[in-house]
Write an enzyme that holds these catalytic residues in place. Structure first.
Site, PDB file in Angstrom:
ATOM      1  N   LYS A 212       0.839  -1.201   0.000  1.00 40.91           N
ATOM      2  CA  LYS A 212       0.000   0.000   0.000  1.00 40.91           C
ATOM      3  C   LYS A 212       0.878   1.257   0.000  1.00 40.91           C
ATOM      4  O   LYS A 212       0.695   2.156  -0.799  1.00 40.91           O
ATOM      5  CB  LYS A 212      -0.912  -0.029   1.238  1.00 40.91           C
ATOM      6  CG  LYS A 212      -1.799   1.174   1.361  1.00 40.91           C
ATOM      7  CD  LYS A 212      -2.746   1.037   2.540  1.00 40.91           C
ATOM      8  CE  LYS A 212      -3.420   2.368   2.824  1.00 40.91           C
ATOM      9  NZ  LYS A 212      -4.356   2.308   3.937  1.00 40.91           N
ATOM     10  N   GLU A 218      10.520  -4.581   4.409  1.00 37.87           N
ATOM     11  CA  GLU A 218      10.587  -6.004   4.031  1.00 37.87           C
ATOM     12  C   GLU A 218      10.275  -6.164   2.539  1.00 37.87           C
ATOM     13  O   GLU A 218      10.977  -6.876   1.808  1.00 37.87           O
ATOM     14  CB  GLU A 218       9.572  -6.828   4.836  1.00 37.87           C
ATOM     15  CG  GLU A 218       9.875  -6.972   6.311  1.00 37.87           C
ATOM     16  CD  GLU A 218       9.357  -5.818   7.153  1.00 37.87           C
ATOM     17  OE1 GLU A 218       8.977  -4.756   6.589  1.00 37.87           O
ATOM     18  OE2 GLU A 218       9.340  -5.978   8.393  1.00 37.87           O
ATOM     19  N   GLY A 274      -4.770  -1.880   5.081  1.00 39.84           N
ATOM     20  CA  GLY A 274      -3.983  -3.017   4.590  1.00 39.84           C
ATOM     21  C   GLY A 274      -4.647  -4.352   4.868  1.00 39.84           C
ATOM     22  O   GLY A 274      -4.746  -5.232   4.001  1.00 39.84           O
ATOM     23  N   ARG A 275      -5.136  -4.536   6.083  1.00 36.16           N
ATOM     24  CA  ARG A 275      -5.720  -5.839   6.465  1.00 36.16           C
ATOM     25  C   ARG A 275      -7.140  -6.026   5.916  1.00 36.16           C
ATOM     26  O   ARG A 275      -7.772  -7.047   6.166  1.00 36.16           O
ATOM     27  CB  ARG A 275      -5.676  -6.009   7.978  1.00 36.16           C
ATOM     28  CG  ARG A 275      -6.279  -4.846   8.755  1.00 36.16           C
ATOM     29  CD  ARG A 275      -5.934  -4.942  10.237  1.00 36.16           C
ATOM     30  NE  ARG A 275      -6.382  -3.785  11.003  1.00 36.16           N
ATOM     31  CZ  ARG A 275      -5.701  -2.661  11.137  1.00 36.16           C
ATOM     32  NH1 ARG A 275      -4.542  -2.507  10.528  1.00 36.16           N
ATOM     33  NH2 ARG A 275      -6.173  -1.669  11.868  1.00 36.16           N
ATOM     34  N   GLU A 360      -4.564  -6.792  14.780  1.00 35.02           N
ATOM     35  CA  GLU A 360      -4.041  -5.473  14.402  1.00 35.02           C
ATOM     36  C   GLU A 360      -5.164  -4.433  14.513  1.00 35.02           C
ATOM     37  O   GLU A 360      -4.909  -3.256  14.756  1.00 35.02           O
ATOM     38  CB  GLU A 360      -3.453  -5.499  12.987  1.00 35.02           C
ATOM     39  CG  GLU A 360      -2.422  -4.409  12.759  1.00 35.02           C
ATOM     40  CD  GLU A 360      -1.705  -4.488  11.417  1.00 35.02           C
ATOM     41  OE1 GLU A 360      -2.350  -4.271  10.382  1.00 35.02           O
ATOM     42  OE2 GLU A 360      -0.488  -4.760  11.395  1.00 35.02           O
ATOM     43  N   HIS A 391      -5.257 -33.378  17.807  1.00 31.32           N
ATOM     44  CA  HIS A 391      -4.171 -34.237  18.277  1.00 31.32           C
ATOM     45  C   HIS A 391      -3.011 -33.412  18.804  1.00 31.32           C
ATOM     46  O   HIS A 391      -1.890 -33.914  18.913  1.00 31.32           O
ATOM     47  CB  HIS A 391      -3.719 -35.165  17.150  1.00 31.32           C
ATOM     48  CG  HIS A 391      -4.793 -36.146  16.783  1.00 31.32           C
ATOM     49  ND1 HIS A 391      -4.955 -37.351  17.423  1.00 31.32           N
ATOM     50  CD2 HIS A 391      -5.809 -36.050  15.890  1.00 31.32           C
ATOM     51  CE1 HIS A 391      -6.004 -37.985  16.911  1.00 31.32           C
ATOM     52  NE2 HIS A 391      -6.553 -37.205  15.984  1.00 31.32           N
ATOM     53  N   LYS A 515       9.622  -1.016  14.080  1.00 26.33           N
ATOM     54  CA  LYS A 515      10.188  -0.656  12.773  1.00 26.33           C
ATOM     55  C   LYS A 515      11.303   0.370  12.947  1.00 26.33           C
ATOM     56  O   LYS A 515      12.375   0.257  12.365  1.00 26.33           O
ATOM     57  CB  LYS A 515       9.108  -0.012  11.886  1.00 26.33           C
ATOM     58  CG  LYS A 515       8.054  -0.952  11.346  1.00 26.33           C
ATOM     59  CD  LYS A 515       7.161  -0.153  10.386  1.00 26.33           C
ATOM     60  CE  LYS A 515       5.892  -0.894  10.033  1.00 26.33           C
ATOM     61  NZ  LYS A 515       4.958  -0.129   9.249  1.00 26.33           N
TER      62      LYS A 515
END
Ligand code: F6P
Length: 551
Positions: A212, A218, A274-275, A360, A391, A515
């Site tokens: 965005k 990253e 973003g999410r 978030e 399990h 960050k």
């Protein structure tokens, strides 16, 4: 948001009423007794939204609690905030932004205004551009620099620019073309990109750089390494980038600076968080995989639940109910976490996706005006597909000391119908699905254990207290539309909770400090400079790291 002497959430009479219900009627109530006393409960406590049936009968509630929760929603004006969101008002107060992911799935003829401008035509223009590009890649018409057709698509992004498309690609694999390979790179650990490209032919590889802001370290780092790899493999110069890199972003300037032609950029807007973005241009990799028609079906699924959320009365409004149930457990049962347990292998990344969506959004501890909250906000969201979890960690849910409300998501029909494959195993999978919520709710009493002839000293170990609340979400099959419906259901559930808790669900300041510190620490690691003022623990850890690195 107007701050006209609004009472704090925990000072409201509706809050006190709920606390009273918890302490009186729900101090010792057991689901066994609630079902025994109310034969109509299963019938009444279920709601249909689109293709989803949401059963909430196995919750520690009764009509009185549900009514009190709805009163809390009314007092905190959840519906008012919802309507403000749909109208394009700037409800993301700390960033002064509208929150309009619902416009991304609006039909072509809808009108949704931001700052007096209808954004729907722009949304559809980008969808059309994506569809045309997706068709070109799928058909082989889009060629790489050397003239070979594209066979591999690598999405580079992180957070909302990765989790959505990566999750949805897994979910809709059986709708995806098997002629193309799709990979998703997010981690700044170079191993992620290395493993993604090591067996690919660069001449046949398309990189989709999804960001965005186009400043995320990253993503920019991975995209730069991918570009170097591509140009090295092809022994080509910068010209090759145009056929192998496209960008998904709101930031044309940074995209151009990176060297991607902005005609190869698919745009979205600052009113898409973003999410909340994988139904925007961020979904391009998914659209290439499943094709524009299936992508549209998914958007229509989202839209269907948007309309339900907007118009269904509170007592039949699935996101409202799910959100309020979470508020109930967090506030009055001290539940710290929430499990989402999908009984579909294709939903293997669904909970990871929801972690960002929920945590978030609602991992906040100050209200919209910046005052500390005095109540629980978002839970820790976790879970993996059943039956694997059974399990592993279900033991703790069944017999541990914690209350963990859980959502079980399952389907009547397997996606893949090929006998004797998944279809033959599906009933067994779903028998587990139903058995687990049954065991969690009703448990097994000491007397029932004894009646099986179990030695007395083992009776406590084999007793299941039960009374663990679950929601069951059942649909016919996991189609693109159903995926859209599911995601929108959770988006709006998160919205409801944020509205009640009076927090800004649409900012994410909590990711900033790490960050900034990482940027500051990098030269300390690489050059040993700038360590002044570092805390003793971090300084000594970095010294050890540098020693191990031979620096
Ligand atoms: O750091 C958190 C975050 O801002 C998320 O909210 C977002 O989804 C992710 O980073 C990626 O951001 P971008 O799409 O701008 O690269």
């Amino acid at each position: 948001m107007p701050a006209v002497n609004k009472p704090r959430l925990d000072q409201r009479p509706e809050w006190a009423a709920l606390r009273g219900l918890r302490e009186e009627r729900f101090r010792d109530a057991h689901l066994r007794d609630l079902f025994a006393a109310d034969p109509g409960r299963a019938e009444r406590y279920g709601v249909r939204v689109g293709d989803l049936f949401v059963d909430y009968s196995k919750h520690l509630v009764d009509d009185g609690v549900l009514a009190a929760l709805r009163e809390l929603a009314a007092a905190t004006d959840v519906a008012g905030l919802r309507d403000a969101m749909f109208r394009g008002e700037k409800i993301n107060v700390t960033e002064d932004r509208a929150v309009l992911h619902t416009a991304l799935r609006a039909p072509r003829d809808a009108v949704v205004e931001v700052d007096g401008r209808n954004v729907v035509p722009e949304v559809h223009a980008v969808l059309d551009k994506m569809a045309s590009f997706a068709d070109q890649v799928r058909s082989g018409e889009w060629k790489g620099h050397t003239g070979k057709r594209i066979r591999n698509v690598v999405n580079i992004g992180i957070g909302g620019s990765d989790l959505g498309p990566a999750m949805a690609y897994e979910v809709l694999r059986t709708f995806a073309t098997r002629d193309l390979t799709f990979r998703f790179v997010s981690n700044v650990d170079g191993a992620d990109l290395y493993e993604a490209v090591r067996d690919l032919d660069a001449a046949e590889t398309l990189f989709i750089v999804a960001s965005k802001t186009f400043t995320t370290i990253e993503t920019v780092t991975n995209a730069t390494s991918a570009r170097d790899w591509l140009l090295g493999e092809l022994k080509a110069d910068q010209d090759a980038v145009a056929r192998h890199f496209v960008a998904l972003s709101t930031n044309a300037e940074k995209v151009a600076e990176f060297g991607i032609d902005t005609s190869n950029m698919f745009e979205f807007w600052d009113w898409v968080g973003g999410r909340y973005s994988y139904d925007s241009a961020i979904g391009l990799s998914l659209m290439i995989a499943i094709g524009p028609r299936h992508f549209r079906e998914m958007l229509d699924g989202f839209h269907l639940v948007d309309e339900h959320f907007r118009s269904a009365p509170p007592e039949r409004n699935a996101p409202m109910l799910m959100g309020l149930l979470g508020v109930w457990y967090g506030a009055f049962f001290d539940a710290q976490s929430h499990a989402v347990l999908p009984y579909s292998h294709y939903l293997s990344r669904f909970t990871a996706y929801l972690q960002q969506l929920d945590m978030e959004s609602n991992g906040k501890s100050v209200d919209r005006e910046g005052n500390p909250v005095g109540w629980q906000t978002g839970p820790v969201v976790w879970g993996t597909p059943g039956t694997n979890g059974q399990h592993a960690y279900y033991q703790l849910i069944h017999q541990g000391t914690k209350l963990i409300p859980a959502d079980f998501v399952g389907f009547a029909r397997p996606v893949d119908e090929l006998p004797p494959g998944p279809a033959a195993q599906h009933d067994l999978l779903m028998a587990n699905f139903f058995a687990q919520t049954q065991a969690l709710a009703f448990g097994k009493t000491p007397d029932e254990v004894r009646a099986e002839g179990v030695a007395e000293e083992l009776v406590p170990h084999k007793t299941f207290r039960g009374n663990h609340p679950t929601t069951t979400i059942l649909a016919d099959a996991l189609t693109p539309s159903v995926l859209g419906q599911l995601v929108a259901l959770y988006e709006h559930k998160v919205f409801v909770q944020g509205a009640v808790w009076d927090i800004d669900s649409f900012d994410q300041w909590g990711v900033e400090l790490g960050k900034v510190l990482a940027k500051r620490l990098e030269p300390v690691l690489t050059q040993g400079t700038g360590a002044d003022g570092l805390d003793a623990s971090t300084a000594s850890l970095i010294a050890r790291y540098r020693e191990l690195r031979g620096r």
